[in-house]
Design an enzyme around this catalytic site. Structure first.
Site, mmCIF file in Angstrom:
data_model
loop_
_atom_site.group_PDB
_atom_site.id
_atom_site.type_symbol
_atom_site.label_atom_id
_atom_site.label_comp_id
_atom_site.label_asym_id
_atom_site.label_seq_id
_atom_site.Cartn_x
_atom_site.Cartn_y
_atom_site.Cartn_z
ATOM 1 N N GLU A 145 0.809 -1.209 0.000
ATOM 2 C CA GLU A 145 0.000 0.000 0.000
ATOM 3 C C GLU A 145 0.846 1.265 0.000
ATOM 4 O O GLU A 145 0.503 2.263 -0.649
ATOM 5 C CB GLU A 145 -0.935 0.009 1.219
ATOM 6 C CG GLU A 145 -2.017 -1.056 1.203
ATOM 7 C CD GLU A 145 -1.611 -2.333 1.898
ATOM 8 O OE1 GLU A 145 -2.503 -3.026 2.414
ATOM 9 O OE2 GLU A 145 -0.398 -2.652 1.919
ATOM 10 N N LYS B 35 3.918 1.707 -1.226
ATOM 11 C CA LYS B 35 4.517 1.888 -2.547
ATOM 12 C C LYS B 35 3.545 2.589 -3.494
ATOM 13 O O LYS B 35 3.893 3.596 -4.138
ATOM 14 C CB LYS B 35 4.905 0.527 -3.130
ATOM 15 C CG LYS B 35 5.253 0.556 -4.624
ATOM 16 C CD LYS B 35 5.423 -0.847 -5.172
ATOM 17 C CE LYS B 35 5.541 -0.823 -6.690
ATOM 18 N NZ LYS B 35 6.747 -0.121 -7.171
ATOM 19 N N CYS C 27 10.443 -1.978 -4.615
ATOM 20 C CA CYS C 27 10.288 -3.232 -3.880
ATOM 21 C C CYS C 27 10.882 -4.371 -4.702
ATOM 22 O O CYS C 27 10.835 -4.358 -5.931
ATOM 23 C CB CYS C 27 8.818 -3.543 -3.629
ATOM 24 S SG CYS C 27 7.917 -2.204 -2.858
ATOM 25 N N CYS D 136 26.541 -1.431 -8.754
ATOM 26 C CA CYS D 136 25.700 -0.345 -8.257
ATOM 27 C C CYS D 136 26.251 0.243 -6.975
ATOM 28 O O CYS D 136 26.714 -0.501 -6.111
ATOM 29 C CB CYS D 136 24.282 -0.843 -7.975
ATOM 30 S SG CYS D 136 23.362 -1.375 -9.416
ATOM 31 N N HIS E 1 17.896 6.958 -11.274
ATOM 32 C CA HIS E 1 17.011 6.858 -10.117
ATOM 33 C C HIS E 1 16.293 8.175 -9.831
ATOM 34 O O HIS E 1 15.510 8.266 -8.899
ATOM 35 C CB HIS E 1 17.789 6.403 -8.888
ATOM 36 C CG HIS E 1 18.332 5.017 -9.037
ATOM 37 N ND1 HIS E 1 19.601 4.774 -9.505
ATOM 38 C CD2 HIS E 1 17.768 3.805 -8.824
ATOM 39 C CE1 HIS E 1 19.798 3.466 -9.552
ATOM 40 N NE2 HIS E 1 18.706 2.855 -9.152
#
Length: 754
Positions: A17, A19, A516, A643, A694
């Site tokens: 929820e 997200k 996620c 990364c 990002h």
């Protein structure tokens, strides 16, 4: 009475929820009041769940809209000048993402990994003249929310020394000099919590499991001598490793209680008991907060018995660390293989295990059925034939040095690759993925549910691949990718096709912000039954005369981004993954793919907290990569991607991977991560990212030229590639196309100037 508590709880909600509310807010579809209402409902739901599990103290302050380190920075009033002086939700999201709802672009704060986890935090930025002041009421407001429900709160604070250790400096000064200015802000926080009738405050200082300079070690006494005057009880929480040489110091700090992680570092128990006084609270982290295997409750109870023989003070029981790192509830998984499901425990089940442990201490007879069930599950897993594959074990025995060596050293390979690929100076490429549109996701979901045929699915994927190839050709990119439309996740996609992996339907874990992941579960020996990527890469190469890059996720990243079996060494599982991927790499070469990228995004995050243990990890991690990458001809170019990694202290190991080209994320740090390559003459080619994917911002050509010029001061220009920081899966085409056009324009400008 033995108390139980929790160090933190997942934030996302059973159905993610948080997200979806965040993303709707960022798109302007809801206002802040609806976002706040969603967050409040989630907090209350999770508090009630924890209380119903029997916890005596409920953590508060562990909820965040994006990141708890960023929350701490905001609370302390630490906002870089470029974001202005206003402290509101839009400022918060500008710092996190580079943009709020007004669409005005900013350079977002750097993001990197939280110790050796796959969670990302926003790096604080501090200046020599930094001032600190209490600037947010979030923690106090949420504490009041919890108290209204009738529960006993335990506010969670990131400790002053850990927060400062994680910060980066703007300018050349010793950030430890800021401590005298920082401590009054922490004192104010504790005083205000005391005014709210809070008894216990959890202060997290995970840097106590790191190798610390003496000045930082000594600072702990200063900090906690100062904070002990505040009228609250401090539970100092350490996790992710052992206290080691800090054990005596930590046990003697003037705090009311200490939490230690006995899952990751059971060996530290002796040193803690040797030094810990009986008048304090000792909290034992006995339930694994980082993995999803059911706890051996009988072994945990035996540890409690050992402690009680030597420690006469009050014991608390807890998970090893915050449960942020595991999914929320195993009961949401309706389709898992029942035998394997019986071996697992998610956040909710871990709290139940905690209550069983308490019951076993206080009412042993009442706990006997649960202890017997735990023992049976542990025994069944150990004896199950599901976990072992004789063919895999036989192949492991064939690993030798010849499997880890390319045919010739890099200079020889480089000459052959340049002749074969015929690329210009400053060659351009992307990291692999392109935007995952609603149409792509629908096609994948429909195929998985049986709503469309395999032929229809293949046709839709091929249409998407062709679209991506034509877009890249129009943009003028030099080495193309097929776009990864068929992949839901860079780990999940491969795990679904490898034996030994298990996947959940709702096992979501937060990586950062609204991002996620659903980590696979490696429960058994790993092998590759059939090729995994050949069809799509071969088709993409057939569409263009330009070189196509095959895309794989490397063995170390597959390992570090999964919930890994704990019944054999991690190195053994890594080698199994490497052998499976070696077959895929050679098949890609045979299919005519001239460039193969083996992503090791999580290579550095697997480093143990203590440097004394780095050598063993780096030895098998490098070996695993080389096993999977060394079966090809010299003319086949091997890339890898990493990364958010600091390379200075592991640069030798990075070089030992012997990838022909490494691409890394550097744009948020303004190329500072390339400082590692100044003193170390990195032998191969490098693509420092010039486009921060990002953030939704579109970088200008001049911005990227400036970054490449900085890179050229650290790396020989003829070794430089031009690429984004990471894959473009999460972006939109309307942002991607102008960004990549500006990137290729930057490369052309630099070519014309050489």
């Amino acid at each position: 009475m033995t108390k139980t508590h929790n160090l933190g709880f997942p934030r996302l909600g059973e159905n993610r929820e948080l997200k979806f509310a965040l993303e709707r807010y960022w798109r302007g579809e809801i206002d802040h009041s609806i976002l706040h209402a969603t967050a409040a409902e989630l907090r209350q739901r999770h508090w009630k769940l924890q209380a119903n599990s029997g916890l005596d103290l409920i953590p508060v302050g562990d909820f965040s809209y994006y990141d708890q380190v960023l929350d701490t920075s905001i609370m302390l009033g630490v906002i870089p000048e470029r974001f202005g002086s206003s402290i509101n939700l839009d400022t918060y999201f500008r710092m996190a993402r580079g943009r709020a709802n007004d669409g005005v672009p900013f350079r977002a704060c750097e993001m990197t990994k939280w110790f050796d986890t796959n969670y990302h935090y926003l790096v604080p930025e501090v200046a020599a003249d930094q001032q600190f002041e209490l600037s947010s009421t979030k923690l106090f407001d949420e504490t009041r929310e919890l108290q209204v429900l009738g529960y006993q709160p335990k506010p969670v604070l990131l400790g002053p020394l850990t927060w400062l250790w994680l910060a980066k400096t703007t300018g050349d000064f010793n950030k430890l000099d800021l401590l005298e200015r920082l401590l009054p802000a922490y004192s104010n926080i504790l005083q205000r919590l005391a005014y709210q009738d809070v008894e216990w405050v959890q202060i997290d200082e995970p840097i106590l499991v790191l190798d610390l300079p003496n000045a930082w070690r000594n600072a702990f006494e200063l900090v906690y001598n100062r904070l002990q005057s505040c009228p609250v009880k401090i539970l100092l929480a350490t996790y992710f490793g052992e206290l080691g040489e800090h054990a005596s110091l930590t046990c003697k700090l003037p705090v009311a209680g200490l939490h230690v992680d006995l899952v990751r570092a059971p060996e530290q128990l002796t040193a803690v008991l040797d030094n810990f006084p009986n008048h304090k609270i000792l909290s034992l982290g006995l339930i694994d907060g980082r993995n999803i295997w059911r706890t051996d409750l009988n072994a945990a109870l035996a540890t409690v018995s050992v402690v009680r023989e030597r420690f006469k003070g009050e014991l608390w029981l807890a998970p090893s660390c915050s449960l942020l790192h595991v999914p929320i509830d195993l009961e949401l998984e309706k389709d898992l293989e029942p035998t394997i499901k019986s071996w697992l425990a998610f956040a909710r089940q871990k709290l139940t295990e905690l209550e069983v442990l308490r019951l076993a201490i206080e009412e042993p007879e009442a706990a006997e059925p649960e202890l017997a069930a735990s023992a049976a599950a542990i025994r069944a897993r150990r004896e199950s034939g599901l976990t072992h594959n004789p063919a895999v074990q036989t192949r492991l025995s064939t690993i030798n040095d010849s499997l880890t060596q390319r045919q010739n050293p890099f200079p020889v390979r480089q000459e052959q690759q340049r002749a074969k690929l015929n690329l210009p100076a400053y060659p351009t490429t992307t990291i692999g993925s392109f935007p995952q549109t609603p149409e792509i996701r629908k096609a994948r979901a429909d195929f998985k549910r049986g709503l469309i045929s395999e032929a229809d699915y293949i046709r839709q994927m091929e249409q998407t691949i062709e679209f991506c190839v034509r877009e890249q050709e129009d943009l003028g990119l030099d080495v193309l990718v097929h776009g990864e439309a068929e992949r839901n996740d860079m780990v999940e996609y491969f795990g679904e096709q490898l034996d030994g992996f298990l996947f959940t339907a709702n096992g979501w874990v937060q990586s950062y912000g609204s991002r996620c992941v659903k980590p696979p579960i490696i429960y058994g020996d790993v092998s590759r039954p059939t090729p995994m990527t050949i069809r799509w890469s071969r088709y993409a190469q057939s569409l263009t005369a330009k070189p196509m890059k095959g895309m794989l996720t490397g063995p170390v990243t597959l390992l570090n981004w999964s919930f890994v079996r704990d019944d054999q060494p991690r190195a053994t599982t890594a080698y199994q993954l490497a052998l499976a991927l070696r077959d895929e790499v050679t098949d890609l070469e045979h299919a005519g793919i001239p460039v193969i990228q083996i992503d090791e995004a999580a290579f550095r995050e697997g480093l143990p907290p203590r440097q004394s243990r780095w050598h063993d990890y780096l030895d098998w991690a490098v070996r695993a990569f080389r096993i999977c990458s060394s079966g090809v001809k010299d003319s086949t170019q091997i890339h890898t991607h990493m990364c958010y990694s600091e390379f200075n202290d592991i640069i030798t190991a990075i070089a030992e991977l012997d990838a022909d080209v490494i691409t890394i994320e550097t744009s948020r740090s303004n190329m500072e991560l390339l400082d590692a390559f100044i003193d170390f003459n990195y032998p191969n080619e490098i693509g420092p990212g010039v486009y921060d994917i990002h953030s939704p911002n579109v970088p200008t050509t001049q911005d990227m030229i400036a970054l490449l010029k900085i890179a050229g001061e650290r790396i020989e220009p003829d070794k430089l590639w031009v690429n984004p920081d990471c894959g473009l899966k999460t972006r939109q085409w309307q942002d991607v196309k102008p960004s990549l056009a500006n990137m290729t324009a930057a490369a052309h400008t630099l070519r014309s100037s050489t």
